[in-house]
Design a protein around this motif. Structure first.
Motif, PDB file in Angstrom:
ATOM      1  N   GLN A  37       0.851  -0.976   0.039  1.00  0.00           N
ATOM      2  CA  GLN A  37       0.061  -0.164  -0.004  1.00  0.00           C
ATOM      3  C   GLN A  37       0.800   1.265  -0.039  1.00  0.00           C
ATOM      4  O   GLN A  37       0.567   2.347  -0.758  1.00  0.00           O
ATOM      5  CB  GLN A  37      -0.911  -0.120   1.176  1.00  0.00           C
ATOM      6  N   ASP A  38       1.991   1.179   0.780  1.00  0.00           N
ATOM      7  CA  ASP A  38       2.890   2.358   0.729  1.00  0.00           C
ATOM      8  C   ASP A  38       3.422   2.584  -0.731  1.00  0.00           C
ATOM      9  O   ASP A  38       3.798   3.694  -0.919  1.00  0.00           O
ATOM     10  CB  ASP A  38       3.933   2.127   1.867  1.00  0.00           C
ATOM     11  N   PHE A  39       3.913   1.557  -1.154  1.00  0.00           N
ATOM     12  CA  PHE A  39       4.488   1.626  -2.387  1.00  0.00           C
ATOM     13  C   PHE A  39       3.592   2.136  -3.351  1.00  0.00           C
ATOM     14  O   PHE A  39       3.938   3.163  -4.276  1.00  0.00           O
ATOM     15  CB  PHE A  39       5.075   0.161  -2.979  1.00  0.00           C
ATOM     16  N   VAL A  40       2.350   1.808  -3.583  1.00  0.00           N
ATOM     17  CA  VAL A  40       1.342   2.532  -4.570  1.00  0.00           C
ATOM     18  C   VAL A  40       1.259   3.772  -4.339  1.00  0.00           C
ATOM     19  O   VAL A  40       0.791   4.624  -5.084  1.00  0.00           O
ATOM     20  CB  VAL A  40       0.083   1.367  -4.589  1.00  0.00           C
ATOM     21  N   HIS A  41       0.967   4.225  -2.737  1.00  0.00           N
ATOM     22  CA  HIS A  41       0.560   5.370  -2.585  1.00  0.00           C
ATOM     23  C   HIS A  41       1.567   6.376  -3.076  1.00  0.00           C
ATOM     24  O   HIS A  41       1.564   7.483  -3.473  1.00  0.00           O
ATOM     25  CB  HIS A  41       0.340   5.673  -1.069  1.00  0.00           C
ATOM     26  N   VAL A  42       3.104   6.150  -2.896  1.00  0.00           N
ATOM     27  CA  VAL A  42       4.086   6.989  -2.981  1.00  0.00           C
ATOM     28  C   VAL A  42       4.501   6.971  -4.616  1.00  0.00           C
ATOM     29  O   VAL A  42       4.619   8.115  -5.056  1.00  0.00           O
ATOM     30  CB  VAL A  42       5.464   6.350  -2.466  1.00  0.00           C
ATOM     31  N   PHE A  43       4.138   5.841  -5.369  1.00  0.00           N
ATOM     32  CA  PHE A  43       4.210   5.989  -6.789  1.00  0.00           C
ATOM     33  C   PHE A  43       3.118   6.987  -7.410  1.00  0.00           C
ATOM     34  O   PHE A  43       3.307   7.698  -8.255  1.00  0.00           O
ATOM     35  CB  PHE A  43       4.047   4.585  -7.309  1.00  0.00           C
ATOM     36  N   LEU A  44       1.832   6.688  -6.770  1.00  0.00           N
ATOM     37  CA  LEU A  44       0.629   7.473  -7.414  1.00  0.00           C
ATOM     38  C   LEU A  44       1.058   9.164  -7.270  1.00  0.00           C
ATOM     39  O   LEU A  44       0.798  10.012  -7.876  1.00  0.00           O
ATOM     40  CB  LEU A  44      -0.540   6.932  -6.878  1.00  0.00           C
ATOM     41  N   SER A  45       1.495   9.243  -5.787  1.00  0.00           N
ATOM     42  CA  SER A  45       1.914  10.645  -5.574  1.00  0.00           C
ATOM     43  C   SER A  45       2.996  11.322  -6.310  1.00  0.00           C
ATOM     44  O   SER A  45       2.446  12.393  -6.728  1.00  0.00           O
ATOM     45  CB  SER A  45       2.011  10.683  -4.067  1.00  0.00           C
ATOM     46  N   ASP A  46       3.722  10.614  -6.633  1.00  0.00           N
ATOM     47  CA  ASP A  46       4.901  10.999  -7.513  1.00  0.00           C
ATOM     48  C   ASP A  46       4.500  11.397  -8.848  1.00  0.00           C
ATOM     49  O   ASP A  46       4.822  12.322  -9.697  1.00  0.00           O
ATOM     50  CB  ASP A  46       6.134  10.102  -7.310  1.00  0.00           C
TER      51      ASP A  46
END
Length: 395
Positions: A37-46
């Motif tokens: 979940q953290d990986f997806v959140h960081v990727f989408l935010s970037d």
């Protein structure tokens, strides 16, 4: 990421980034839910930061301006893809939000193009009247799907309200915990400005089309069927419009009273969109929705009809009935009707949605066929063969 997005304008296949991200999740983050979940959140935010894409549509925005910005479709497509875990698994909460907004976007685009092609308000010739009737008939599946979505949202919200009332005082933490446990996007779909914009536009079109059906003399079978769609819905469109308006008013009030800057508002909108969680800053709006708006409208809703309303086709519910429906049936992602068992189909190479492979035809809905070149998520189709097991990508 910028290279992949640059490929969009040149009709180049650009799905390698999505495939890479999904493969990374499967190989390195399997059974590690929090890290995934953290990986997806960081990727989408970037992704939104690099593209400098503004997702704040809380002001008075024209629907045409929103639909013209193709980056919204592409970024939502990526968000949808990263939460897709196979046909046997449920979508993640951010993926469900992206899925729902893409469907609402497609509905708005269909109404905008279709009603411009077949305007009302004037005396029509017999041929033009036939064209208008056929166009409205092509809307049936989309209207039915959207009405089911509003029923699903209201049912989930009323269930949520009942649960928190039984357990004690309503709090932000208790609401957020239930949203995450139920994996339901209903609160986010009301609070994210993109979905509210699309709901407002689509419901306005519903009201106009329904009014035209009521005034039609003599009413032909198409108009009678259309009226029946609205009559069967457990949630009247006017009632859902009130809910949307109340949420909009509450959010604007919070932004103004707390003097939240444009930059802070954009950040709040982005976080809601990519996480599915409404931030604590908007708790007064959540509380107002549950304790005031819902309590004022629930007496106007047939709870029994709402409970038994079939929502298995909308693709957002994780209940067993919806799981069984998805295993046994295929929904045409454009027309929102079931695809016949032996029909030739195309499948999206990214989100795996399907459409019936209809031959281009002249006639009243030719404009609609022109919109089917790519999936609602913006990706290319694959023509399925051997009963839907193999196929080749097409453009």
């Amino acid at each position: 990421m910028q290279f992949n997005m640059s490929c969009i304008g040149y009709a180049i296949y650009y799905d390698d980034l999505s495939a890479l991200m999904q493969n990374f999740q499967k190989q390195h983050l399997k059974n590690r839910l929090k890290e995934a979940q953290d990986f997806v959140h960081v990727f989408l935010s970037d992704m939104y930061r690099i593209l400098q894409l503004n997702v704040d549509y809380s002001g008075d925005i024209k629907i045409e301006n929103y639909l013209k910005n193709g980056l919204h479709q592409r970024t939502l497509s990526m968000q949808l893809s990263l939460g897709y875990q196979g046909e046997e698994q449920h979508r993640t909460l951010p993926s469900k939000i992206a899925f729902a907004i893409l469907q609402l976007r497609w509905a708005a685009l269909t109404f905008l193009v279709g009603l411009k092609q077949n305007p009302t308000g004037t005396v029509l010739s017999a041929e033009a009247e036939f064209s208008r009737t056929e166009t409205v008939r092509s809307f049936f599946g989309i209207i039915s799907w959207t009405l089911s979505l509003t029923s699903y949202i209201m049912d989930e919200l009323l269930t949520l309200l009942t649960e928190v009332e039984e357990d004690g005082p309503i709090s932000y933490d208790s609401i957020e915990a239930r949203i995450q446990a139920r994996n339901t996007p209903v609160l986010a779909l009301l609070f994210v400005s993109q979905s509210r914009l699309l709901f407002r536009y689509n419901l306005l079109r519903f009201r106009n089309i329904n009014g035209e059906a009521i005034q039609s003399r003599p009413p032909n079978p198409t108009w009678r069927e259309l009226r029946a769609l609205f009559t069967r819905s457990p949630v009247p469109t006017q009632l859902f419009e009130k809910v949307i308006a109340d949420v909009e008013t509450s959010i604007r009030g919070i932004y103004e009273s707390n003097q939240i800057s444009d930059a802070e508002r954009k950040d709040i909108e982005k976080k809601m969109l990519i996480s599915g969680s409404v931030p604590p800053q908007l708790w007064p709006a959540i509380e107002s929705l549950l304790t005031k708006t819902l309590k004022s409208v629930r007496g106007d809703i047939n709870r029994a009809a709402l409970y038994f309303h079939d929502i298995s086709r909308i693709g957002l519910s994780d209940d067993k009935a919806s799981d069984c429906w998805r295993k046994e049936h295929r929904l045409d992602i454009f027309r929102k009707i079931e695809v016949p068992t032996r029909a030739k189909v195309k499948r999206c190479t990214r989100c795996c949605s399907v459409m019936e492979d209809l031959a281009p035809q002249k006639g009243t809905t030719g404009w609609l066929v022109n919109l089917w070149r790519t999936c609602v998520c913006g990706n290319w189709w694959m023509e399925l063969e051997d009963g839907g097991k193999t196929g080749d990508a097409v453009r």
